[in-house]
Enzyme design. Structure first.
Site, PDB file in Angstrom:
ATOM      1  N   PRO A   1       0.790  -1.250   0.000  1.00  0.00           N
ATOM      2  CA  PRO A   1       0.000   0.000   0.000  1.00  0.00           C
ATOM      3  C   PRO A   1       0.814   1.288   0.000  1.00  0.00           C
ATOM      4  O   PRO A   1       0.803   2.060   0.973  1.00  0.00           O
ATOM      5  CB  PRO A   1      -0.821  -0.136   1.286  1.00  0.00           C
ATOM      6  CG  PRO A   1       0.073  -0.919   2.200  1.00  0.00           C
ATOM      7  CD  PRO A   1       0.812  -1.891   1.324  1.00  0.00           C
ATOM      8  N   CYS A   2       1.466   1.579  -1.110  1.00  0.00           N
ATOM      9  CA  CYS A   2       2.211   2.834  -1.203  1.00  0.00           C
ATOM     10  C   CYS A   2       1.279   4.046  -1.198  1.00  0.00           C
ATOM     11  O   CYS A   2       1.735   5.179  -1.004  1.00  0.00           O
ATOM     12  CB  CYS A   2       3.116   2.837  -2.432  1.00  0.00           C
ATOM     13  SG  CYS A   2       2.305   2.463  -3.985  1.00  0.00           S
ATOM     14  N   HIS A   3      -0.033   3.811  -1.402  1.00  0.00           N
ATOM     15  CA  HIS A   3      -0.983   4.925  -1.345  1.00  0.00           C
ATOM     16  C   HIS A   3      -1.128   5.467   0.078  1.00  0.00           C
ATOM     17  O   HIS A   3      -1.667   6.558   0.268  1.00  0.00           O
ATOM     18  CB  HIS A   3      -2.356   4.485  -1.875  1.00  0.00           C
ATOM     19  CG  HIS A   3      -3.006   3.397  -1.082  1.00  0.00           C
ATOM     20  ND1 HIS A   3      -2.738   2.070  -1.284  1.00  0.00           N
ATOM     21  CD2 HIS A   3      -3.930   3.444  -0.066  1.00  0.00           C
ATOM     22  CE1 HIS A   3      -3.469   1.338  -0.445  1.00  0.00           C
ATOM     23  NE2 HIS A   3      -4.188   2.152   0.297  1.00  0.00           N
TER      24      HIS A   3
END
Length: 360
Positions: A318-320
């Site tokens: 989850p780089c978001h």
């Protein structure tokens, strides 16, 4: 939700003028003068700003009395392939070793032209090429299981061993005899409320999950093939199917964690950063600086940000959930509007009764 903030309205209207694909699924524009609603990439003549309103779901647009645009077909294209394309794929998968001809498509009330255009646009290949890739993937697996090349060739509909060998080498990169220890990267397409995504996997796990309009996608494909010494061909395996199921559950608000096996070729530092990303809890955010400190490299903020940018597995890694030090949203391969949507989606579902499937 009806959008009322003027800045957001202006941003969405500009995205409509630009036909910005990053906004597919983010908003639905309703035209008061025609009573139709569209997605961001609609090719129809653009209405004036004073004549439009924006909703965040097409159900809200429908409930407000608007009907889907016949040009962009928002209820189809924002989420999944047209029904005729889905039907064509289902027909092929029932007998994957047999060629599904244009004549057979027409017999089933499917337009070959529609299917051809859709595959060309969404896969960069014809439907016939897609079928050939699937058959070659099946042949590859049968070879590994010990089945004879001659039997596979004729079972797959080829009239000669030379024809089968040529097509096999074209897609796999080596002849049937020399490819037993090869690996392949299978690519499949899935749909989400934010637009379609590609999912790629080897027999070891998922190696890519990206929105199909990501600018760096072609570069990522080339990098993957080089890193894994494998060709990308159309197909599915247990990992792609599991990823599709888990991503669907995530978007439905039923999943906080992912169990799908991952394959993440990269440097040791990159993999340490990606592992750190997976530790950011659902519904929470971290800064690049916090990531660097957690990795015991407090001065490596830029290096951490760069490694985040090289993440090829969106949402699952989850780089978001990474934001700037000032709390502002920063770069995201899928587009900042998608990043904002994902964070709001997780915040909204954080305290609801999710099917809390643990990461094992």
């Amino acid at each position: 939700m009806l959008i009322t903030q003027q800045k957001t309205i202006n941003d969405y209207y500009q995205a409509l003028l630009d036909r910005n694909s990053n906004y597919v699924g983010i908003f639905y524009v309703c035209v008061k003068t025609t009573s139709v609603f569209c997605i961001a990439t609609c090719r129809a003549r653009k209405p004036k700003l004073k004549n439009v309103v924006f909703y965040t779901t097409f159900k809200e647009a429908l409930d407000s009395g608007y009907r889907p645009c016949k040009v962009c077909k928002p209820t189809e294209n924002a989420n999944e392939a047209p029904k005729q394309v889905i039907k064509a794929i289902e027909l092929f998968k029932k007998r994957p070793k047999e060629k599904l001809s244009d004549f057979q498509l027409k017999e089933n009330e499917i337009s070959p032209e529609l299917v051809r255009r859709w595959f060309k646009k969404n896969y960069g290949m014809t439907f016939q090429a897609f079928q050939r890739m699937y058959r070659i993937n099946s042949a590859f697996n049968e070879l590994k299981s010990g089945k004879k090349t001659t039997d596979i060739a004729f079972d797959s509909g080829y009239e000669s061993l030379s024809g089968f060998g040529y097509m096999y080498k074209k897609f796999i990169g080596k002849s049937p005899k020399n490819s037993l220890y090869n690996n392949v990267i299978l690519i499949s397409r899935l749909t989400t409320p934010l637009g379609p995504m590609f999912v790629c996997a080897t027999e070891d796990g998922i190696c890519l999950l990206e929105f199909v309009d990501r600018k760096m996608l072609e570069t990522e494909f080339k990098q993957l093939q080089k890193l894994l010494e494998a060709k990308i061909i159309a197909g599915e395996n247990e990992h792609t199917l599991q990823a599709q199921q888990e991503i669907t559950e995530y978007f439905n608000g039923q999943r906080k964690y992912f169990n799908v096996t991952l394959c993440t070729p990269g440097t040791d530092f990159q993999n340490s950063v990606w592992s750190c990303l997976k530790e950011i809890p659902y519904g929470e955010t971290r800064t690049y600086q916090q990531q660097a400190i957690k990795l015991r490299k407090p001065k490596a903020i830029r290096a951490v940000a760069s490694a985040n940018g090289f993440n090829r597995i969106a949402i699952v890694i989850p780089c978001h959930r990474v934001i700037g030090k000032n709390g502002h949203l920063t770069g995201y391969g899928g587009g900042l509007e998608r990043k904002k949507w994902l964070l709001e989606h997780e915040t909204k579902n954080l305290n609801t009764n999710l099917v809390n499937l643990s990461s094992g």
